[in-house]
Design a protein around this motif. Structure first.
Motif, PDB file in Angstrom:
ATOM      1  N   PHE A 120      43.025  -1.697  48.814  1.00 22.15           N
ATOM      2  CA  PHE A 120      42.622  -1.206  47.498  1.00 22.15           C
ATOM      3  C   PHE A 120      41.140  -1.463  47.261  1.00 22.15           C
ATOM      4  O   PHE A 120      40.419  -0.596  46.756  1.00 22.15           O
ATOM      5  N   GLU A 121      40.665  -2.649  47.614  1.00 17.34           N
ATOM      6  CA  GLU A 121      39.243  -2.967  47.462  1.00 17.34           C
ATOM      7  C   GLU A 121      38.386  -1.937  48.197  1.00 17.34           C
ATOM      8  O   GLU A 121      37.425  -1.386  47.637  1.00 17.34           O
ATOM      9  N   GLU A 122      38.734  -1.688  49.438  1.00 14.27           N
ATOM     10  CA  GLU A 122      37.967  -0.732  50.251  1.00 14.27           C
ATOM     11  C   GLU A 122      37.959   0.656  49.621  1.00 14.27           C
ATOM     12  O   GLU A 122      36.898   1.294  49.483  1.00 14.27           O
ATOM     13  N   LEU A 123      39.143   1.138  49.226  1.00  8.84           N
ATOM     14  CA  LEU A 123      39.253   2.516  48.749  1.00  8.84           C
ATOM     15  C   LEU A 123      38.684   2.691  47.345  1.00  8.84           C
ATOM     16  O   LEU A 123      38.063   3.719  47.053  1.00  8.84           O
ATOM     17  N   ALA A 124      38.883   1.728  46.460  1.00  7.56           N
ATOM     18  CA  ALA A 124      38.345   1.857  45.101  1.00  7.56           C
ATOM     19  C   ALA A 124      36.826   1.917  45.120  1.00  7.56           C
ATOM     20  O   ALA A 124      36.209   2.698  44.373  1.00  7.56           O
ATOM     21  N   ASP A 145      40.199   7.736  37.746  1.00  7.44           N
ATOM     22  CA  ASP A 145      40.786   8.549  38.816  1.00  7.44           C
ATOM     23  C   ASP A 145      40.644   7.842  40.165  1.00  7.44           C
ATOM     24  O   ASP A 145      41.569   7.866  40.990  1.00  7.44           O
ATOM     25  N   ALA A 146      39.489   7.218  40.392  1.00  6.26           N
ATOM     26  CA  ALA A 146      39.256   6.505  41.655  1.00  6.26           C
ATOM     27  C   ALA A 146      40.219   5.337  41.817  1.00  6.26           C
ATOM     28  O   ALA A 146      40.769   5.108  42.899  1.00  6.26           O
ATOM     29  N   VAL A 147      40.445   4.588  40.736  1.00  4.78           N
ATOM     30  CA  VAL A 147      41.365   3.438  40.779  1.00  4.78           C
ATOM     31  C   VAL A 147      42.792   3.896  41.039  1.00  4.78           C
ATOM     32  O   VAL A 147      43.502   3.319  41.880  1.00  4.78           O
ATOM     33  N   LEU A 148      43.237   4.937  40.338  1.00  2.00           N
ATOM     34  CA  LEU A 148      44.608   5.419  40.520  1.00  2.00           C
ATOM     35  C   LEU A 148      44.818   5.976  41.929  1.00  2.00           C
ATOM     36  O   LEU A 148      45.859   5.734  42.559  1.00  2.00           O
ATOM     37  N   ARG A 149      43.829   6.710  42.416  1.00  2.78           N
ATOM     38  CA  ARG A 149      43.920   7.266  43.767  1.00  2.78           C
ATOM     39  C   ARG A 149      43.904   6.151  44.812  1.00  2.78           C
ATOM     40  O   ARG A 149      44.665   6.172  45.785  1.00  2.78           O
ATOM     41  N   ALA A 150      43.031   5.170  44.609  1.00  2.00           N
ATOM     42  CA  ALA A 150      42.947   4.054  45.552  1.00  2.00           C
ATOM     43  C   ALA A 150      44.250   3.262  45.576  1.00  2.00           C
ATOM     44  O   ALA A 150      44.714   2.831  46.643  1.00  2.00           O
ATOM     45  N   ALA A 151      44.854   3.039  44.411  1.00  2.00           N
ATOM     46  CA  ALA A 151      46.128   2.311  44.349  1.00  2.00           C
ATOM     47  C   ALA A 151      47.223   3.078  45.076  1.00  2.00           C
ATOM     48  O   ALA A 151      47.991   2.498  45.859  1.00  2.00           O
ATOM     49  N   ASP A 210      46.905   5.351  47.493  1.00  2.00           N
ATOM     50  CA  ASP A 210      46.666   5.403  48.939  1.00  2.00           C
ATOM     51  C   ASP A 210      46.800   4.028  49.585  1.00  2.00           C
ATOM     52  O   ASP A 210      47.250   3.912  50.727  1.00  2.00           O
ATOM     53  N   ALA A 211      46.411   2.975  48.874  1.00  2.00           N
ATOM     54  CA  ALA A 211      46.580   1.615  49.401  1.00  2.00           C
ATOM     55  C   ALA A 211      48.059   1.272  49.515  1.00  2.00           C
ATOM     56  O   ALA A 211      48.484   0.592  50.458  1.00  2.00           O
TER      57      ALA A 211
END
Length: 332
Positions: free
Chosen positions: A49-53, A257-263, A265-266
């Protein structure tokens, strides 16, 4: 006709305002905590999540992962998110139940036939309804359920070949009534303890056994002090990624949107990675790790689990009964 050109002072003021707004949007730090060791399944979810967010937000979000209970334990973290004093935390489902009792429907013993059944429920309409209801009731956002695993059983007294071998065994359980009632039904002597106290209790013999997600038995090195391993598969576990409403409100639309998408995908990454690892970890525990495992009969365990299911479905009210019925209806 009036002069449409801005004075240097006005232009400078607008430039400073725009720059300040941009800086505010770019200056979001999220502290994400979890209570487990760095090698656990929690770490897989948190680090991804850290990486993707940070990637999806174009660097406008900085996630700082705090492992190993640095922020606080799971028993306190949910309430802290309600108060807005913690941004995000990973908490196993059974530790959410004291704050949101409907979560116990997923904790019931042998409630899922297999992992496909569990993912069908959690990733489908039932899981989404629970997440929505939880947010409405508590103001805490459930961003992803992530990986679903089994709580494997281990103890220091004897091998488990049938439910009779559980009789009187002092078993550490989380402070969750479903889990307490289940081990009582199994014939054991459950002792509720917070996670932080569990390693010491196992080492000193205050408790003789416990259950945890497979990866935790390895990451905590419980195989060094617990000789008997049983893939009982009585409880599934999942450890959602939660966020406080206060933190979510700090984000602009793109960041949200970035946080929700990252969560999302993580969670998918954790599911794939941990599903791959479980077999390897079990092989390690009963091989190089030195734990002994034997064939055992699940018949009485499953019957005991069904009794617990039925009691809770009858006693917990209409909403709880409806969730149990929906889980059962999704069975393969």
């Amino acid at each position: 006709m009036k002069n449409r050109h801005l004075s240097p002072i006005a232009a400078s003021a607008i430039a400073l305002l725009v720059a300040g707004q941009t800086a505010m949007a770019a200056d979001v730090t999220i502290n994400l905590g979890y209570a487990a060791a760095e090698g656990s399944s929690y770490a897989v979810l948190a680090n991804k999540f850290e990486e993707l967010a940070e990637e999806y937000s174009g660097g406008s979000i900085d996630v700082k992962v705090r492992c190993c209970g640095q922020l606080m334990g799971e028993d306190e973290a949910f309430k802290a998110m309600q108060l807005g004093t913690v941004d995000m935390h990973i908490i196993t489902g059974n530790n959410v139940s004291p704050h949101f009792p409907l979560m116990d429907a997923f904790v019931l013993p042998y409630i899922f036939d297999d992992k496909d059944h569990a993912y069908t429920v959690l990733e489908g309409e039932v899981g989404q309804d629970i997440a929505t209801t939880l947010q409405e009731a508590t103001s805490v956002h459930l961003l992803t359920y992530g990986f679903v695993g089994d709580r494997d059983f281990y103890n220091s007294r004897n091998a488990i070949t049938s439910m009779a071998d559980m009789q009187g065994l002092k078993v550490r359980v989380p402070k969750n009534q479903v889990m307490i009632d289940t081990f009582t039904e199994f014939g054991a002597a459950p002792i509720p303890l917070p996670w932080a106290d569990t390693p010491t209790a196992l080492q000193t013999g205050t408790v003789e056994g416990a259950d945890n997600g497979t990866s935790f038995i390895k990451s905590q090195k419980f195989y060094e002090i617990m000789p008997y391993f049983t893939a009982l598969e009585h409880f599934v576990y999942f450890s959602p990624l939660f966020a406080s409403d206060r933190m979510m409100a700090k984000l602009d639309d793109d960041q949200k949107d970035a946080v929700l998408r990252a969560a999302r995908d993580a969670g998918i990454y954790q599911k794939e990675e941990m599903s791959r690892q479980v077999g390897e970890i079990r092989a390690f525990l009963t091989g190089e790790g030195g734990m002994t495992t034997t064939e055992f009969d699940r018949t009485d365990f499953i019957a005991a689990g069904q009794r617990v299911q039925d009691r809770y479905a009858a006693d917990k009210g209409e909403a709880f009964t409806a969730v149990v019925a929906a889980i059962r209806a999704a069975s393969n």
